[in-house]
Design an enzyme around this catalytic site. Structure first.
Site, PDB file in Angstrom:
ATOM      1  N   SER A  31       0.856  -1.193   0.000  1.00  0.00           N
ATOM      2  CA  SER A  31       0.000   0.000   0.000  1.00  0.00           C
ATOM      3  C   SER A  31       0.889   1.239   0.000  1.00  0.00           C
ATOM      4  O   SER A  31       2.105   1.134   0.166  1.00  0.00           O
ATOM      5  CB  SER A  31      -0.904   0.007   1.228  1.00  0.00           C
ATOM      6  OG  SER A  31      -0.246   0.647   2.298  1.00  0.00           O
ATOM      7  N   LYS A  32       0.254   2.396  -0.149  1.00  0.00           N
ATOM      8  CA  LYS A  32       1.069   3.612  -0.217  1.00  0.00           C
ATOM      9  C   LYS A  32       1.704   3.945   1.136  1.00  0.00           C
ATOM     10  O   LYS A  32       2.558   4.807   1.219  1.00  0.00           O
ATOM     11  CB  LYS A  32       0.248   4.774  -0.755  1.00  0.00           C
ATOM     12  CG  LYS A  32      -0.872   5.218   0.139  1.00  0.00           C
ATOM     13  CD  LYS A  32      -1.577   6.417  -0.446  1.00  0.00           C
ATOM     14  CE  LYS A  32      -2.662   6.886   0.512  1.00  0.00           C
ATOM     15  NZ  LYS A  32      -3.433   7.976   0.023  1.00  0.00           N
ATOM     16  N   ARG A  33       1.281   3.271   2.175  1.00  0.00           N
ATOM     17  CA  ARG A  33       1.864   3.536   3.490  1.00  0.00           C
ATOM     18  C   ARG A  33       3.116   2.695   3.764  1.00  0.00           C
ATOM     19  O   ARG A  33       3.833   2.939   4.716  1.00  0.00           O
ATOM     20  CB  ARG A  33       0.831   3.296   4.595  1.00  0.00           C
ATOM     21  CG  ARG A  33      -0.127   4.463   4.767  1.00  0.00           C
ATOM     22  CD  ARG A  33      -1.257   4.094   5.681  1.00  0.00           C
ATOM     23  NE  ARG A  33      -2.076   3.041   5.102  1.00  0.00           N
ATOM     24  CZ  ARG A  33      -3.036   3.252   4.191  1.00  0.00           C
ATOM     25  NH1 ARG A  33      -3.281   4.475   3.777  1.00  0.00           N
ATOM     26  NH2 ARG A  33      -3.734   2.257   3.693  1.00  0.00           N
ATOM     27  N   ASP A  34       3.382   1.713   2.920  1.00  0.00           N
ATOM     28  CA  ASP A  34       4.551   0.868   3.167  1.00  0.00           C
ATOM     29  C   ASP A  34       5.846   1.603   2.812  1.00  0.00           C
ATOM     30  O   ASP A  34       5.858   2.446   1.915  1.00  0.00           O
ATOM     31  CB  ASP A  34       4.454  -0.425   2.342  1.00  0.00           C
ATOM     32  CG  ASP A  34       3.369  -1.339   2.885  1.00  0.00           C
ATOM     33  OD1 ASP A  34       3.333  -1.515   4.114  1.00  0.00           O
ATOM     34  OD2 ASP A  34       2.553  -1.844   2.094  1.00  0.00           O
TER      35      ASP A  34
END
Ligand code: GLU
Length: 466
Positions: free
Chosen positions: A237-240
């Protein structure tokens, strides 16, 4: 994951035209950037055109700033487009939000040929009742019967399958067009020859092929690139960590390294080579090298690739790349000692963002003692003797250079009948405040004789941490 083998490819016969078609969502994920890279590499490899098309039909989710981040990220990576925002071309405008008249025109064609009909204010495309096969260059042949596929769906409320209209809505009752239609019209209009995109679009492709067929247009070549996953197999995800391109800019990666790592995430050069500049990738890249299985994202490996690229920069380029990171950390990049310190440190840093912290202790006016370093010396009873021996030998040097300093350190150790390590550790702590760092002798050379001697004279335990 793609399963079926595909044939190795021949060089394309017509002029290659590829495109990257992001929605302006405010960030560029490495997955999207990798798609852009593969399209760019393929176009460059065969001397074709790389188009940037902005898929901004969803007004609620899209913004100018959202696009700016994507454009900046692509520019930083060096993936310049031949046609697209800021670069008018034969198919301007390259924003879907500004191409409505073109979509209306194509809808008119489908109306005239009887492929669409109105349904409660929406316009539906009659999907054919036949198996539609797609020969994907990476994934091999896939096929689907859209009519069968779309005629039933699970109704969660009723908890059973219900009959549905399989015909594809291509224009909503509010007049807006759906993704599948505008995507196909633009690929057709813009003369896109190769559609290289994420495997998440593979299942959409039979719909796209049906639309191409209805418009009596030749199909582009499809190459769907398998997605990559987190190290633990979960979806990224974009948070990784490492998911978004602008994080790489902040952390001090060089663009070639990020391109290099992204390329290796989905493509193999068919030998063991791992390090490529962008220009070298252009020479080597082809679609038959795209891996058919999912790969795993490994941030540490990406950092390692960056370190390898840093190591290959010539000193001037290295200094130029480092300058913004020094500035940000408040270190004047024009300090005359900077080139020598950078030369000394360059193999120790894997990202440019690590450099200021490595550089600071060497350039600082005062020593900042690491308590752990001081603790390591706390039980030593020979520190005064070591200090005096060092001062004596270093003071007496006729010349102040790394070689002579190294010799003096050896002599001090000899005079005390001590091991080199026993001399170097307190020397390093006294002068840099730390137990580790780059080679000691050149470090002392850069810090300068006066400062070195002064720090040695002032050093005695316990130190009150500065
Ligand atoms: N806007 C689509 C996406 O970002 C593009 C799909 C395609 O490349 O065809 O997923």
């Amino acid at each position: 994951m793609c399963r079926i083998d595909s044939e190795p490819m021949n060089p394309p016969a017509a002029r290659v035209r590829t495109r990257f078609a992001p929605s302006p969502t405010g960030f560029l994920h490495t997955g999207g950037a990798r798609t852009a890279l593969f399209n760019w590499l393929f176009a460059r490899r065969y001397g074709g055109d790389f188009i940037l098309r902005v898929e901004d039909t969803d007004a609620a989710r899209n913004s100018e700033e959202g696009l700016a981040v994507i454009l900046d990220s692509l520019r930083w990576l060096g993936l310049e487009w031949d046609e697209g925002p800021g670069r008018d071309g034969p198919h301007s405008p390259y924003y879907q939000s500004q191409r409505r008249d073109i979509y209306d025109r194509y809808l008119g064609r489908l109306q005239a040929s009887g492929h669409v009909y109105e349904d409660d204010g929406a316009i539906r495309f009659r999907v054919p009742d036949r198996e539609i096969a797609v020969d994907d260059l990476v994934c091999g042949r896939i096929s689907a019967n859209l009519r069968e596929q779309g005629s039933r769906r699970w109704d969660a409320e009723a908890r059973r399958e219900i009959e549905t209209n399989p015909d594809l809505v291509i224009r909503r009752p509010d007049g807006s067009y759906i993704f599948h239609f505008v995507n196909v019209v633009d690929d057709l209009e813009m003369g896109v020859t190769h559609v290289i995109r994420g495997e998440d679009h593979l299942s959409n492709t039979p719909k796209h092929v049906a639309l191409f067929d209805a418009l009596k247009a030749p199909l582009p070549v499809y190459a769907h690139v398998p997605l990559y996953l987190n190290a633990d197999g979960s979806k990224m995800s974009k948070r990784d960590q490492g998911a978004l391109i602008h994080e790489y800019i902040e952390a001090g990666f060089v663009p070639d390294a990020v391109n290099n790592y992204m390329a290796l995430l989905g493509w193999s050069p068919k030998d063991d080579r791992e390090i490529f500049t962008l220009a070298e990738l252009v020479e080597r890249f082809d679609l038959d090298g795209i891996n058919r299985s999912n790969s795993k994202f490994d941030y540490e490996k990406c950092v390692w690739v960056n370190g390898e690229h840093l190591r290959r920069l010539d000193p001037a380029a290295y200094q130029a790349a480092t300058a913004p990171y020094l500035k940000q950390a408040g270190i004047p990049a024009d300090d005359p000692r900077v080139p020598a310190v950078l030369a000394l440190l360059r193999d120790r840093a894997q990202t440019l963002g690590q450099i200021p912290a490595l550089l600071a202790p060497i350039l600082a006016d005062t020593v900042k003692f690491d308590p752990a370093a001081l603790a390591k010396l706390a039980s030593r009873t020979d520190l005064d003797a070591v200090r005096d021996a060092l001062i004596g030998k270093l003071e007496a040097l006729p010349e102040w250079n790394a070689e002579a300093i190294k010799e003096a350190l050896h002599e001090a150790a000899g005079a005390l009948d001590a091991k080199m390590g026993a001399i170097m550790l307190p020397c390093r702590v006294a002068i840099t405040g730390d137990t580790s760092g780059p080679d000691l002798a050149p470090t002392l050379e850069i810090i300068g004789r006066e400062t070195v001697l002064q720090r040695l004279r002032e050093f005695s335990l316990p130190v009150s941490a500065a």
